[in-house]
Write a protein that holds these residues in place. Sequence first.
Motif: not given
Ligand code: SF4
Length: 485
Positions: A311-317, A340, A373-375, A377, A379
């Motif tokens: 997670c890069i803490r982007c908050s898109a989720c 997340i 999620c840009p990476v 994950i 979830i």
């Molecule tokens: S979308 Fe992915 S990278 Fe961004 S906060 Fe949520 S889990 Fe983390």
Amino acid sequence: MPPFPEAAKSATENSQMRHNLRLATDTIRGKRESAVSELDDWSDLRQAGKAVKDRTLRHLDTYLEQLEESVTAAGGTVHWAADAAEANEIVTGLVQATGESDVVKVKSMATQEIELNEALAQAGITAYETDLAELIVQLSDDLPSHILVPAIHRNRAEIREIFRDRMASWGVPAPEELSDDPRALAEAARVHLRERFLDTKVAISGANFAVADSGSMVVLESEGNGRMCLTLPQTLISVVGIEKIVPTWSDLEVFLQLLPRSSTGERMNPYTSTWTGVTPGDGPQEFHVVLLDNGRTDVLADTVGRQALRCIRCSACLNTCPVYERTGGHAYGSVYPGPIGAILTPQLRGTASETEASLPYASSLCGACYDVCPVAIDIPEVLVHLREEVVSQPGHRAEKAAMGVAGWVMGGERRLDTAQRAASAARSFMPRRMPGPASAWTDTRDIPDIPAESFRSWWRREGAEQAPDPGGGEHGPDAQEGGRR
Ligand code: SF4
């Protein structure tokens, strides 16, 4: 903090908060979608981000040692913190050693996770948040409710009242005639913070990324407050989760494209600050990195759950989650809310308490979080994995018994057939609400209508005659299961 269903129930009764959240998440979602759709190679970038993070996590021990060597060679000092208590003790000791009693802070999830402000306050040190949203949260004695926009649950009128009521007790007061115009609010915050930046000798930050081969720390932000904190004070202390490492600057390039588009919906963020050790006569002359574990190596040991460390803490989720949009962040009882948070908090803290055990259920498993999620994950996969962990603990007797019976019935064709016939025969007696503990299910869901005839029975009667027979062989559900009996 109560378990999620209880906290969510009272949160959803706050219509003002739901209105504020819907407006804000709608706007950020739209901006993200348009920023992402500009790139033809978004899915390649996403896979590259995933691959870099996975490779780094596989060799985390090596990269952590490399980072320590690089930071030390550049004039910084690395400290290792196994848990929150150790990290707080290290940071408090470092601030006390400077003789200062005030610190300025750059927004940092890691320091919120370890409750650093509270630990500093106990030692007589005041931490001043300088991110606008964090300032709003601090002035109102509130808790953050979003990773990127901690005061997302507040509207402009509420913020004006907070500034008017509270700024004076923390420094420069808000102007008497302050309006709720965003520019006026931002100007009030700028004036309020200016003297803090100029007077305070110690800053505390997190880092979005730590580059192992150069020892550089990287912070992405939008307001410039981070740049002030990272350059003006004499001493800089950065608290960084061990999963924030990227091996090289070329790896960093991938995330500098993924993060701004996924978080604020921008092509690039307004301020990207990087710093490497100490440069004589330029910026902080004392630099410390506190590398924080606090449960992360346990997460790494879980082959399914470890993807949360990407997670890069982007908050898109969060911004896309229908559950988060209705309950807000406080219901998750953690600094990590939304999807997340539902997978990270139970892994970092364990699932022994009722609150953490309830988090993997704070989802409809719709999968929207995975899509954005840009990476990459997965979830929903981790949520199901954690639910399995929760129900494998002692307790849940009724649920386990029900699942045992269901497994036994579905494990045999004759048994399933008999159960389906019995259910069809009794369909007119089916209650709308289940009795006892099962009512928790039907309180929020409709029991689906039981069909008069099961598909299997219909297929036996009609399907086999109507279906084409391409190869002359057996087909249909009975054929797969060894033929009709
Ligand atoms: S979308 Fe992915 S990278 Fe961004 S906060 Fe949520 S889990 Fe983390």
